[in-house]
Design a protein around this motif. Sequence first.
Motif, short mmCIF file in Angstrom:
data_model
loop_
_atom_site.label_atom_id
_atom_site.label_comp_id
_atom_site.label_asym_id
_atom_site.label_seq_id
_atom_site.Cartn_x
_atom_site.Cartn_y
_atom_site.Cartn_z
N GLU A 1 3.69 -5.78 0.24
CA GLU A 1 4.78 -6.67 -0.18
C GLU A 1 5.08 -6.58 -1.67
O GLU A 1 6.15 -6.99 -2.12
CB GLU A 1 4.44 -8.13 0.19
CG GLU A 1 3.12 -8.64 -0.37
CD GLU A 1 1.94 -8.33 0.56
OE1 GLU A 1 0.86 -8.91 0.34
OE2 GLU A 1 2.11 -7.51 1.49
N ASN A 2 4.16 -6.00 -2.44
CA ASN A 2 4.38 -5.82 -3.89
C ASN A 2 4.82 -4.40 -4.23
O ASN A 2 4.91 -4.04 -5.41
CB ASN A 2 3.09 -6.16 -4.66
CG ASN A 2 2.66 -7.60 -4.46
OD1 ASN A 2 3.48 -8.51 -4.57
ND2 ASN A 2 1.39 -7.81 -4.17
N GLY A 3 5.07 -3.61 -3.20
CA GLY A 3 5.51 -2.24 -3.43
C GLY A 3 4.39 -1.28 -3.76
O GLY A 3 4.65 -0.14 -4.16
N MET A 4 3.14 -1.72 -3.57
CA MET A 4 1.99 -0.86 -3.86
C MET A 4 1.57 -0.10 -2.60
O MET A 4 1.65 -0.62 -1.49
CB MET A 4 0.81 -1.72 -4.35
CG MET A 4 1.13 -2.55 -5.60
SD MET A 4 1.51 -1.53 -7.05
CE MET A 4 -0.11 -0.83 -7.36
N GLU A 5 1.12 1.14 -2.79
CA GLU A 5 0.67 1.95 -1.65
C GLU A 5 -0.64 1.40 -1.10
O GLU A 5 -1.55 1.06 -1.87
CB GLU A 5 0.49 3.41 -2.06
CG GLU A 5 1.80 4.18 -2.21
CD GLU A 5 1.57 5.68 -2.26
OE1 GLU A 5 0.41 6.09 -2.50
OE2 GLU A 5 2.54 6.43 -2.07
N GLN A 6 -0.72 1.34 0.22
CA GLN A 6 -1.93 0.88 0.88
C GLN A 6 -2.29 1.81 2.02
O GLN A 6 -1.49 2.01 2.94
CB GLN A 6 -1.75 -0.54 1.44
CG GLN A 6 -2.05 -1.64 0.46
CD GLN A 6 -2.29 -2.96 1.19
OE1 GLN A 6 -1.92 -3.13 2.35
NE2 GLN A 6 -2.93 -3.90 0.52
N TYR A 7 -3.49 2.37 1.94
CA TYR A 7 -4.02 3.13 3.07
C TYR A 7 -4.74 2.16 4.00
O TYR A 7 -5.14 1.06 3.58
CB TYR A 7 -5.00 4.21 2.59
CG TYR A 7 -4.31 5.41 1.96
CD1 TYR A 7 -3.96 6.51 2.74
CD2 TYR A 7 -4.01 5.43 0.61
CE1 TYR A 7 -3.33 7.61 2.18
CE2 TYR A 7 -3.37 6.51 0.03
CZ TYR A 7 -3.04 7.61 0.82
OH TYR A 7 -2.41 8.68 0.28
N PHE A 8 -4.92 2.55 5.23
CA PHE A 8 -5.58 1.67 6.20
C PHE A 8 -6.95 1.25 5.70
O PHE A 8 -7.32 0.08 5.78
CB PHE A 8 -5.70 2.37 7.55
CG PHE A 8 -6.42 1.56 8.59
CD1 PHE A 8 -5.76 0.53 9.25
CD2 PHE A 8 -7.75 1.80 8.89
CE1 PHE A 8 -6.42 -0.24 10.20
CE2 PHE A 8 -8.42 1.05 9.84
CZ PHE A 8 -7.75 0.02 10.49
N GLY A 9 -7.70 2.20 5.18
CA GLY A 9 -9.07 1.90 4.74
C GLY A 9 -9.14 0.90 3.62
O GLY A 9 -10.18 0.26 3.41
N GLY A 10 -8.03 0.73 2.87
CA GLY A 10 -8.03 -0.20 1.75
C GLY A 10 -7.30 -1.50 2.04
O GLY A 10 -7.17 -2.36 1.16
#
Length: 389
Positions: free
Chosen positions: A106-115
């Motif tokens: 929601e903040n436009g930051m990349e997120q991988y599943f593990g994180g």
Amino acid sequence: MNTILKTNITVKEICDGFVYNELEGKGLFGLSGKLTIQPEYQRNYIYASDGGKREMAVIESVLKEYPIGLIYFNKVSNDKFEVLDGQQRITSLGRFITDKFAIKDENGMEQYFGGMAKDKQKKLLETKLLIYECAGTESQIKEWFRTINIAGVPLNNQELLNAVYSGPFVTKAKEEFSNSQNANIQKWSAYISGSANRQEFLECALDWVSKGNIGDYMSKHRKDENIDESKKYFNTVIDWVSSVFTDVESEMRGLEWGRLYEEYHKEKYNPTKVSAGVRKLYGDFFVKDKRGIFEYILGGGNDIKLLNIRIFDEPTKRAVYEKQTREAETKKKSNCSLCAVGHDVNKEKIWSFGEMEADHVSAWSKGGATSAKNCEMLCRTHNRAKGNR
């Protein structure tokens, strides 16, 4: 064909044992090895080809509890299944869970599943999918497969043919022509439009070797354990093109090289002269269709229509018509120079502007310019009979 709706299979279960082949762009297995995600008749994975927008949309839809549509399995045996419809979505889920790509939070930051936060991981893994298990004959299953349209990306002709004629030949052919990691892709791309993932290279190879009868060819060779004939013919055409035209131009991409090979490969060409001819035509202001240059040269420079030469503009044609007509009326001869030297009733005929066409006095192919000085108006009959003299 019998179908049973399953509503209790979760994302976690369907992605259990997920294997992804990076080299071929395939999500191969799931359901602890019981599910073949990409059987040989399925297209390669294409949801990552647009920068990952579609595969990210799948994940975001699940997290927002949006439906991602029905998924269909073909029941091969009691505990073996293969994906009929939904392999792109399942592969997206499997790729995300195995950290092959990230989504934006929601903040436009990349997120991988593990994180991701544990509650989001749990929500994704416990989402239940709507799955139809289908059981039927091979012909029933494949006839149904021909009708599918997944997420706005319909199967193209070659993908449908791969489904209808699946077997060892298609498997081998896709390994060669549908593998985006094939080292030959860059060379092929100079002459062929499309991509390996969407089967365009395979379609081209089969089109060339079958002389346009791809379906018949695939039917005939469906059980073949090798693709020697099609591979050899394809490479022969590519090698011929690259030996005749030593300079690679962007307009060469997507031309009918298979047909041109059949028509001209027995002719002898001097690559140095061919190269000079191509450069000359590329630099000619009057050549409108650069794609026609190559067949024009292969054919000995005889079919000028291939080049779509810039025609005389309207003011030039009218000026030349007025001049010819004035001179013809003074001499009491036809304003068509070819009619004027004839012996029929048209020898003194004054043609209207609409009955005449502009032509090069000295043929363009022989150095004649598209200018007023090299323009003459002829009656339609004589102009169309004149050809390239």
